[in-house]
Scaffold this motif. Structure first.
Motif, PDB file in Angstrom:
ATOM      1  N   LEU A  89       0.977  -1.266  -0.013  1.00  0.00           N
ATOM      2  CA  LEU A  89       0.001   0.133   0.019  1.00  0.00           C
ATOM      3  C   LEU A  89       0.808   1.254   0.096  1.00  0.00           C
ATOM      4  O   LEU A  89       0.548   2.084  -0.825  1.00  0.00           O
ATOM      5  N   CYS A  90       2.048   1.340   0.714  1.00  0.00           N
ATOM      6  CA  CYS A  90       2.961   2.401   0.716  1.00  0.00           C
ATOM      7  C   CYS A  90       3.542   2.624  -0.594  1.00  0.00           C
ATOM      8  O   CYS A  90       3.539   3.652  -1.035  1.00  0.00           O
ATOM      9  N   ARG A  91       3.875   1.473  -1.316  1.00  0.00           N
ATOM     10  CA  ARG A  91       4.469   1.543  -2.703  1.00  0.00           C
ATOM     11  C   ARG A  91       3.306   2.102  -3.553  1.00  0.00           C
ATOM     12  O   ARG A  91       3.965   2.766  -4.488  1.00  0.00           O
ATOM     13  N   ASN A  92       2.299   1.442  -3.409  1.00  0.00           N
ATOM     14  CA  ASN A  92       1.187   2.121  -4.450  1.00  0.00           C
ATOM     15  C   ASN A  92       0.971   3.624  -4.171  1.00  0.00           C
ATOM     16  O   ASN A  92       1.020   4.284  -5.206  1.00  0.00           O
ATOM     17  N   ALA A  93       0.963   4.292  -3.109  1.00  0.00           N
ATOM     18  CA  ALA A  93       0.980   5.876  -2.895  1.00  0.00           C
ATOM     19  C   ALA A  93       2.136   6.457  -3.733  1.00  0.00           C
ATOM     20  O   ALA A  93       1.942   7.376  -4.209  1.00  0.00           O
ATOM     21  N   LEU A  94       3.379   5.744  -3.803  1.00  0.00           N
ATOM     22  CA  LEU A  94       4.430   6.323  -4.420  1.00  0.00           C
ATOM     23  C   LEU A  94       4.289   6.596  -5.848  1.00  0.00           C
ATOM     24  O   LEU A  94       4.585   7.291  -6.442  1.00  0.00           O
ATOM     25  N   PHE A  95       3.744   5.584  -6.335  1.00  0.00           N
ATOM     26  CA  PHE A  95       3.479   5.420  -7.909  1.00  0.00           C
ATOM     27  C   PHE A  95       2.077   6.113  -8.268  1.00  0.00           C
ATOM     28  O   PHE A  95       2.046   6.495  -9.519  1.00  0.00           O
ATOM     29  N   THR A  96       1.344   6.518  -7.424  1.00  0.00           N
ATOM     30  CA  THR A  96       0.029   7.344  -7.793  1.00  0.00           C
ATOM     31  C   THR A  96       0.215   8.583  -7.420  1.00  0.00           C
ATOM     32  O   THR A  96      -0.628   9.290  -8.080  1.00  0.00           O
ATOM     33  N   ALA A  97       1.380   8.966  -7.147  1.00  0.00           N
ATOM     34  CA  ALA A  97       1.821  10.406  -6.932  1.00  0.00           C
ATOM     35  C   ALA A  97       1.770  11.230  -8.216  1.00  0.00           C
ATOM     36  O   ALA A  97       1.421  12.344  -8.163  1.00  0.00           O
ATOM     37  N   ASP A  98       2.605  10.830  -9.316  1.00  0.00           N
ATOM     38  CA  ASP A  98       2.755  11.539 -10.521  1.00  0.00           C
ATOM     39  C   ASP A  98       1.935  11.172 -11.580  1.00  0.00           C
ATOM     40  O   ASP A  98       1.472   9.963 -11.558  1.00  0.00           O
ATOM     41  N   ASP A  99       1.627  12.011 -12.504  1.00  0.00           N
ATOM     42  CA  ASP A  99       0.708  12.096 -13.466  1.00  0.00           C
ATOM     43  C   ASP A  99       1.238  11.756 -14.616  1.00  0.00           C
ATOM     44  O   ASP A  99       0.874  11.748 -15.738  1.00  0.00           O
ATOM     45  N   THR A 100       2.665  12.051 -14.737  1.00  0.00           N
ATOM     46  CA  THR A 100       3.530  12.028 -15.734  1.00  0.00           C
ATOM     47  C   THR A 100       4.763  11.458 -15.467  1.00  0.00           C
ATOM     48  O   THR A 100       5.304  11.323 -14.436  1.00  0.00           O
ATOM     49  N   ILE A 101       5.572  10.553 -16.481  1.00  0.00           N
ATOM     50  CA  ILE A 101       6.608   9.929 -16.515  1.00  0.00           C
ATOM     51  C   ILE A 101       7.559  10.630 -17.900  1.00  0.00           C
ATOM     52  O   ILE A 101       6.829  10.442 -18.843  1.00  0.00           O
ATOM     53  N   GLY A 102       8.443  11.554 -17.604  1.00  0.00           N
ATOM     54  CA  GLY A 102       9.026  12.186 -18.588  1.00  0.00           C
ATOM     55  C   GLY A 102       8.067  13.040 -19.134  1.00  0.00           C
ATOM     56  O   GLY A 102       7.425  13.986 -18.658  1.00  0.00           O
ATOM     57  N   ASP A 103       7.838  13.043 -20.641  1.00  0.00           N
ATOM     58  CA  ASP A 103       6.782  13.933 -21.192  1.00  0.00           C
ATOM     59  C   ASP A 103       5.615  13.150 -21.411  1.00  0.00           C
ATOM     60  O   ASP A 103       4.535  13.672 -22.019  1.00  0.00           O
ATOM     61  N   THR A 104       5.280  11.997 -20.761  1.00  0.00           N
ATOM     62  CA  THR A 104       4.204  11.323 -21.125  1.00  0.00           C
ATOM     63  C   THR A 104       3.248  11.009 -20.148  1.00  0.00           C
ATOM     64  O   THR A 104       3.832  10.906 -18.981  1.00  0.00           O
ATOM     65  N   GLN A 105       2.070  11.365 -20.306  1.00  0.00           N
ATOM     66  CA  GLN A 105       0.805  11.489 -19.388  1.00  0.00           C
ATOM     67  C   GLN A 105       0.496   9.986 -19.056  1.00  0.00           C
ATOM     68  O   GLN A 105       0.238   9.437 -20.090  1.00  0.00           O
ATOM     69  N   ILE A 106       0.371   9.538 -17.945  1.00  0.00           N
ATOM     70  CA  ILE A 106      -0.085   8.450 -17.472  1.00  0.00           C
ATOM     71  C   ILE A 106      -1.676   8.532 -17.361  1.00  0.00           C
ATOM     72  O   ILE A 106      -2.189   9.497 -16.616  1.00  0.00           O
ATOM     73  N   ARG A 107      -2.334   7.601 -17.939  1.00  0.00           N
ATOM     74  CA  ARG A 107      -3.928   7.477 -18.052  1.00  0.00           C
ATOM     75  C   ARG A 107      -4.045   6.473 -16.677  1.00  0.00           C
ATOM     76  O   ARG A 107      -3.566   5.648 -16.734  1.00  0.00           O
ATOM     77  N   ARG A 108      -5.090   7.197 -16.047  1.00  0.00           N
ATOM     78  CA  ARG A 108      -5.587   6.436 -14.677  1.00  0.00           C
ATOM     79  C   ARG A 108      -7.046   5.827 -14.843  1.00  0.00           C
ATOM     80  O   ARG A 108      -7.988   6.405 -15.692  1.00  0.00           O
ATOM     81  N   LEU A 109      -7.282   4.612 -14.623  1.00  0.00           N
ATOM     82  CA  LEU A 109      -8.545   3.906 -14.386  1.00  0.00           C
ATOM     83  C   LEU A 109      -8.869   3.195 -12.966  1.00  0.00           C
ATOM     84  O   LEU A 109      -7.681   2.498 -12.561  1.00  0.00           O
ATOM     85  N   ASP A 110      -9.893   3.834 -12.522  1.00  0.00           N
ATOM     86  CA  ASP A 110      -9.964   3.179 -10.987  1.00  0.00           C
ATOM     87  C   ASP A 110     -10.714   1.881 -11.276  1.00  0.00           C
ATOM     88  O   ASP A 110     -12.025   1.850 -11.629  1.00  0.00           O
ATOM     89  N   ASN A 111     -10.198   0.820 -10.494  1.00  0.00           N
ATOM     90  CA  ASN A 111     -10.897  -0.622 -10.522  1.00  0.00           C
ATOM     91  C   ASN A 111     -11.419  -0.890  -9.258  1.00  0.00           C
ATOM     92  O   ASN A 111     -11.332  -1.765  -8.565  1.00  0.00           O
TER      93      ASN A 111
END
Length: 182
Positions: free
Chosen positions: A136-158
């Motif tokens: 759960l802690c690791r998950n919080a780290l990866f959901t903090a950013d909306d981009t990696i480099g110049d690429t926007q990460i699309r999010r889907l809530d499941n």
């Protein structure tokens, strides 16, 4: 991409038919342990076999996570050359390397509310409570950013109904396939 327990395998399986109609191949990952591939249409191999395949150039992408080795077969390059789309279940930690090899990839992060994720992981019974909290802690780290480099990460809530997430994935892919996409 998404945390363990987010429902990636369930989403991929539920979307497989509609994706096939859209000329999208769903990749079977190669994994070094069968317990991790439960519920996933994966290819189980020993560590020795995995290393042999990696050394032979059989993987387009490969990485390690949670003590396991994962590989994406190189045949995805042929599918892409043929004009097909390709869906892979990949690692958030390996996204930068994947983007370098495939600059036009569309990263999609499957998210789940912490209480739902905790419940799914507890129900699965593979991790201790301490391991679940670490995930759960690791998950919080990866959901903090909306981009990696110049690429926007699309999010889907499941966090809710899987059918809604499948419809959202298909809509996201349709919008992203339009010529004037951003």
């Amino acid at each position: 991409m998404g945390p363990s327990g987010s429902g990636k395998d369930s989403l991929i399986e539920a979307a497989r038919g509609p994706l096939r109609v859209r000329n999208c191949e769903v990749v079977r990952r190669v994994i070094t342990r069968s317990a991790e591939s439960v519920g996933e249409d994966a290819i189980e191999v020993s560590r020795e076999e995995f290393e042999r395949r990696r050394n032979n150039g059989d993987f387009a992408l490969s990485w390690q996570a949670n003590g396991l080795d994962y590989g994406i077969p190189v045949r995805i390059d042929q599918w892409l050359k043929e004009g097909r789309d390709v869906l892979i279940n990949a690692s958030r930690g390996h996204l930068t390397e994947a983007q370098q090899r495939y600059p036009t990839l569309l990263p999609v992060l499957l998210t789940v509310k912490d209480d739902v994720l905790r419940e799914r992981l507890l129900r699965r019974g593979r991790e201790s409570p301490a391991e679940i909290e670490a995930r759960l802690c690791r998950n919080a780290l990866f959901t903090a950013d909306d981009t990696i480099g110049d690429t926007q990460i699309r999010r889907l809530d499941n966090s809710g109904d899987l059918a809604v997430t499948v419809a959202s994935l298909l809509e996201l892919l349709s919008v992203s396939a339009e010529p004037d996409r951003t």
